[in-house]
Scaffold this motif. Structure first.
Motif, PDB file in Angstrom:
ATOM      1  N   ALA A   1       7.120  11.513  -1.003  1.00 11.58           N
ATOM      2  CA  ALA A   1       7.882  11.226  -2.216  1.00 11.58           C
ATOM      3  C   ALA A   1       7.217  11.731  -3.487  1.00 11.58           C
ATOM      4  N   THR A   2       5.910  11.989  -3.471  1.00  8.29           N
ATOM      5  CA  THR A   2       5.254  12.510  -4.668  1.00  8.29           C
ATOM      6  C   THR A   2       5.778  13.891  -5.052  1.00  8.29           C
ATOM      7  N   ILE A   3       6.383  14.616  -4.090  1.00  9.79           N
ATOM      8  CA  ILE A   3       6.967  15.918  -4.383  1.00  9.79           C
ATOM      9  C   ILE A   3       8.055  15.777  -5.443  1.00  9.79           C
ATOM     10  N   ALA A   4       8.788  14.660  -5.404  1.00  6.08           N
ATOM     11  CA  ALA A   4       9.835  14.426  -6.404  1.00  6.08           C
ATOM     12  C   ALA A   4       9.244  14.402  -7.809  1.00  6.08           C
TER      13      ALA A   4
ATOM     14  N   GLY B   1       0.813  -1.213   0.000  1.00  9.95           N
ATOM     15  CA  GLY B   1       0.000   0.000   0.000  1.00  9.95           C
ATOM     16  C   GLY B   1       0.845   1.260   0.000  1.00  9.95           C
ATOM     17  N   ASP B   2       1.937   1.242   0.760  1.00 14.06           N
ATOM     18  CA  ASP B   2       2.824   2.408   0.788  1.00 14.06           C
ATOM     19  C   ASP B   2       3.566   2.581  -0.536  1.00 14.06           C
ATOM     20  N   TRP B   3       3.968   1.480  -1.159  1.00 12.86           N
ATOM     21  CA  TRP B   3       4.610   1.584  -2.472  1.00 12.86           C
ATOM     22  C   TRP B   3       3.647   2.220  -3.484  1.00 12.86           C
ATOM     23  N   ALA B   4       2.357   1.850  -3.395  1.00  9.56           N
ATOM     24  CA  ALA B   4       1.367   2.458  -4.288  1.00  9.56           C
ATOM     25  C   ALA B   4       1.212   3.939  -3.992  1.00  9.56           C
ATOM     26  N   LYS B   5       1.189   4.287  -2.704  1.00  8.31           N
ATOM     27  CA  LYS B   5       0.977   5.677  -2.286  1.00  8.31           C
ATOM     28  C   LYS B   5       2.199   6.549  -2.557  1.00  8.31           C
ATOM     29  N   ASP B   6       3.389   6.048  -2.247  1.00  7.99           N
ATOM     30  CA  ASP B   6       4.599   6.856  -2.365  1.00  7.99           C
ATOM     31  C   ASP B   6       5.278   6.712  -3.728  1.00  7.99           C
ATOM     32  N   GLY B   7       5.161   5.526  -4.332  1.00  6.19           N
ATOM     33  CA  GLY B   7       5.854   5.275  -5.585  1.00  6.19           C
ATOM     34  C   GLY B   7       5.002   5.528  -6.818  1.00  6.19           C
ATOM     35  N   LEU B   8       3.878   4.831  -6.912  1.00  5.89           N
ATOM     36  CA  LEU B   8       3.048   4.956  -8.114  1.00  5.89           C
ATOM     37  C   LEU B   8       2.473   6.363  -8.268  1.00  5.89           C
ATOM     38  N   LEU B   9       2.095   6.991  -7.156  1.00  4.83           N
ATOM     39  CA  LEU B   9       1.541   8.337  -7.266  1.00  4.83           C
ATOM     40  C   LEU B   9       2.601   9.364  -7.652  1.00  4.83           C
ATOM     41  N   ALA B  10       3.884   9.044  -7.438  1.00  6.23           N
ATOM     42  CA  ALA B  10       4.935   9.947  -7.909  1.00  6.23           C
ATOM     43  C   ALA B  10       4.890  10.044  -9.437  1.00  6.23           C
ATOM     44  N   LEU B  11       4.559   8.934 -10.108  1.00  3.64           N
ATOM     45  CA  LEU B  11       4.405   8.951 -11.565  1.00  3.64           C
ATOM     46  C   LEU B  11       3.219   9.820 -11.960  1.00  3.64           C
ATOM     47  N   PHE B  12       2.107   9.682 -11.244  1.00  2.00           N
ATOM     48  CA  PHE B  12       0.921  10.507 -11.507  1.00  2.00           C
ATOM     49  C   PHE B  12       1.259  11.994 -11.394  1.00  2.00           C
ATOM     50  N   PHE B  13       1.991  12.361 -10.342  1.00  2.00           N
ATOM     51  CA  PHE B  13       2.309  13.770 -10.146  1.00  2.00           C
ATOM     52  C   PHE B  13       3.402  14.253 -11.093  1.00  2.00           C
ATOM     53  N   PHE B  14       4.243  13.359 -11.575  1.00  2.00           N
ATOM     54  CA  PHE B  14       5.203  13.733 -12.609  1.00  2.00           C
ATOM     55  C   PHE B  14       4.454  14.138 -13.881  1.00  2.00           C
ATOM     56  N   VAL B  15       3.460  13.336 -14.269  1.00  2.00           N
ATOM     57  CA  VAL B  15       2.659  13.665 -15.454  1.00  2.00           C
ATOM     58  C   VAL B  15       1.871  14.960 -15.220  1.00  2.00           C
ATOM     59  N   ALA B  16       1.321  15.134 -14.007  1.00  2.00           N
ATOM     60  CA  ALA B  16       0.609  16.376 -13.693  1.00  2.00           C
ATOM     61  C   ALA B  16       1.556  17.573 -13.766  1.00  2.00           C
ATOM     62  N   GLY B  17       2.810  17.400 -13.299  1.00  2.00           N
ATOM     63  CA  GLY B  17       3.795  18.471 -13.383  1.00  2.00           C
ATOM     64  C   GLY B  17       4.131  18.814 -14.818  1.00  2.00           C
ATOM     65  N   LEU B  18       4.262  17.795 -15.680  1.00  2.00           N
ATOM     66  CA  LEU B  18       4.492  18.033 -17.108  1.00  2.00           C
ATOM     67  C   LEU B  18       3.347  18.827 -17.727  1.00  2.00           C
ATOM     68  N   GLU B  19       2.113  18.433 -17.402  1.00  2.00           N
ATOM     69  CA  GLU B  19       0.942  19.115 -17.961  1.00  2.00           C
ATOM     70  C   GLU B  19       0.876  20.553 -17.473  1.00  2.00           C
ATOM     71  N   LEU B  20       1.153  20.767 -16.188  1.00  2.00           N
ATOM     72  CA  LEU B  20       1.123  22.124 -15.650  1.00  2.00           C
ATOM     73  C   LEU B  20       2.208  22.982 -16.302  1.00  2.00           C
ATOM     74  N   LYS B  21       3.415  22.451 -16.453  1.00  2.00           N
ATOM     75  CA  LYS B  21       4.499  23.208 -17.089  1.00  2.00           C
ATOM     76  C   LYS B  21       4.115  23.587 -18.519  1.00  2.00           C
ATOM     77  N   ARG B  22       3.513  22.643 -19.250  1.00  2.00           N
ATOM     78  CA  ARG B  22       3.115  22.942 -20.631  1.00  2.00           C
ATOM     79  C   ARG B  22       2.036  24.016 -20.673  1.00  2.00           C
ATOM     80  N   GLU B  23       1.070  23.929 -19.745  1.00  2.00           N
ATOM     81  CA  GLU B  23       0.019  24.949 -19.697  1.00  2.00           C
ATOM     82  C   GLU B  23       0.600  26.324 -19.359  1.00  2.00           C
ATOM     83  N   LEU B  24       1.585  26.354 -18.448  1.00  2.00           N
ATOM     84  CA  LEU B  24       2.179  27.624 -18.028  1.00  2.00           C
ATOM     85  C   LEU B  24       3.023  28.261 -19.126  1.00  2.00           C
ATOM     86  N   VAL B  25       3.663  27.432 -19.947  1.00  2.00           N
ATOM     87  CA  VAL B  25       4.594  27.970 -20.939  1.00  2.00           C
ATOM     88  C   VAL B  25       3.940  28.210 -22.287  1.00  2.00           C
TER      89      VAL B  25
END
Length: 392
Positions: A227-230, A61-85
């Motif tokens: 870890a999702t901050i990463a 459960g922690d691997w899903a919360k700390d690891g898999l969601l880091a991928l989700f937030f990486f994609v969200a960060g990419l989308e936000l950066k593209r929207e901002l630029v």
């Protein structure tokens, strides 16, 4: 159709599919956790694996919360950066409204939750649970029910949800940091700086970026920061403008490759291990009779709608922002209701904020509020879609 808008359409299609898979994973979790096989669910979720070194001997459960969601937030960060630029958030007038709406959709739910739950043990952390809007579910409901709404309405919701989730990440970083290892923080900063340097130097090989991303994730996790901050930090450091002769910018290329994995694998697996709560009559009754889950319900179902719509109305009336082209106040009202779909990040914050039974009740409140907001938002959006179709 412009490139940013066509990219948004692709993003929307992927998130719609991901939203349906997410719904299925949630249903499986609820059925499994409330069946005679409950013990097997608990055993799998609590099974530990990984090296003890750097505190990585975590439960599934922690691997899903700390690891898999880091991928989700990486994609969200990419989308936000593209929207901002290069997207909607790159133009001030268009950027102001979803940003202000997102801020209203964070502050008001937090205040409502604090007001309802004032004096209840745990509310000093649980107020953060209703601040987030789930991108996958909200965009999925929108795509399935509002095909005739102007594309600007979809871009408004996407921008709002991405900014909202970025704000939720800031809350997680500030409120739920459990310790602070300066050495690990230093390693994370150096790794992020090296990532940014390699992006600036136009280095493309994954043989450098993948190990660097893993080092960043481990360092952030070891530092005591969630870890999702990463993930979101790496996403925001990725280059979004293509060079002359370059078919795709790195952010777009990564988004194309990783978003299906994020939407169809990472987020549903997180939901599978986060949404397995008891739905017995007594537990459901406790959601509506206990102050803490009531605070979460009120924050999502009242605070989100009032915050998003009220902040949008105020910004337009003060001439600080403009409504999206072709979008009326009733459309914004329907979109504000979808803001009450907290789900992924709200479930994450509930796990971080509260222990044991309190966490289970808060997660049940998130599921109930998200389901209600989805259904009400879908009805309102279908009506608005018919109005726009008739007008055309």
């Amino acid at each position: 159709m412009s490139r940013p808008l066509s990219e948004f359409a692709r993003y929307l299609r992927t998130e719609t599919t991901g939203g349906l898979i997410l719904l299925g994973a949630t249903a499986v979790a609820l059925l499994w956790a409330n069946s005679p096989l409950r013990d097997s669910y608990d055993a799998l979720r609590d099974f530990r694996l990984g090296p003890e070194f750097l505190h990585l001997n975590l439960t599934v459960g922690d691997w899903a919360k700390d690891g898999l969601l880091a991928l989700f937030f990486f994609v969200a960060g990419l989308e936000l950066k593209r929207e901002l630029v290069i997207g909607e958030l790159s133009r001030r007038k268009q950027a102001v409204l979803p940003v202000v709406a997102a801020l209203g959709g964070m502050v008001v739910p937090a205040l409502v939750a604090l007001g309802v739950g004032w004096g209840t043990p745990g509310i000093e952390r649980a107020w953060a649970i209703p601040v987030a809007t789930d991108i996958a579910f909200a965009l999925g409901v929108l795509a399935l029910t509002a095909s005739n709404l102007p594309s600007s309405a979809r871009v408004f919701l996407l921008s709002l949800a991405v900014v909202d989730d970025l704000g939720a990440i800031v809350v997680i970083a500030v409120v739920f940091t459990t310790g602070f290892d300066l050495v690990a923080v230093g390693v994370a900063v150096v790794a992020l700086a090296l990532y940014a340097f390699l992006q600036h130097r136009r280095v493309r090989t994954p043989w450098l970026y993948v190990p660097l991303a893993l080092v960043t994730w481990v360092a952030v996790h070891s530092a005591g920061i969630h870890a999702t901050i990463a993930g979101v930090a790496l996403g925001l450091l990725t280059r979004v403008r293509a060079d002359e002769g370059e078919a795709e910018a790195p952010a777009l290329r990564l988004e194309h490759r990783l978003q299906p994995w994020s939407a169809a694998v990472a987020v549903p697996l997180f939901a599978l291990f986060a949404a397995g709560i008891s739905v017995s009559g007594s537990s459901l009754g406790a959601v509506f009779t206990t102050a803490l889950p009531l605070a979460v319900l009120a924050g999502l179902l009242v605070g989100k709608i009032v915050g998003i719509f009220g902040a949008s109305w105020l910004a337009v009336k003060l001439k600080a922002a403009e409504k999206p082209q072709g979008v009326g106040w009733r459309d914004i009202g329907a979109l504000s209701v979808l803001g009450g779909v907290g789900f992924t990040v709200s479930l994450l914050i509930a796990e971080l904020a509260l222990p044991g039974d309190a966490s289970e009740l808060a997660k049940a409140a998130v599921l109930i509020a998200s389901a209600f907001a989805s259904l009400l938002g879908a009805v309102m959006l279908m009506r608005r879609s018919r109005v726009h179709a008739e007008a055309e």
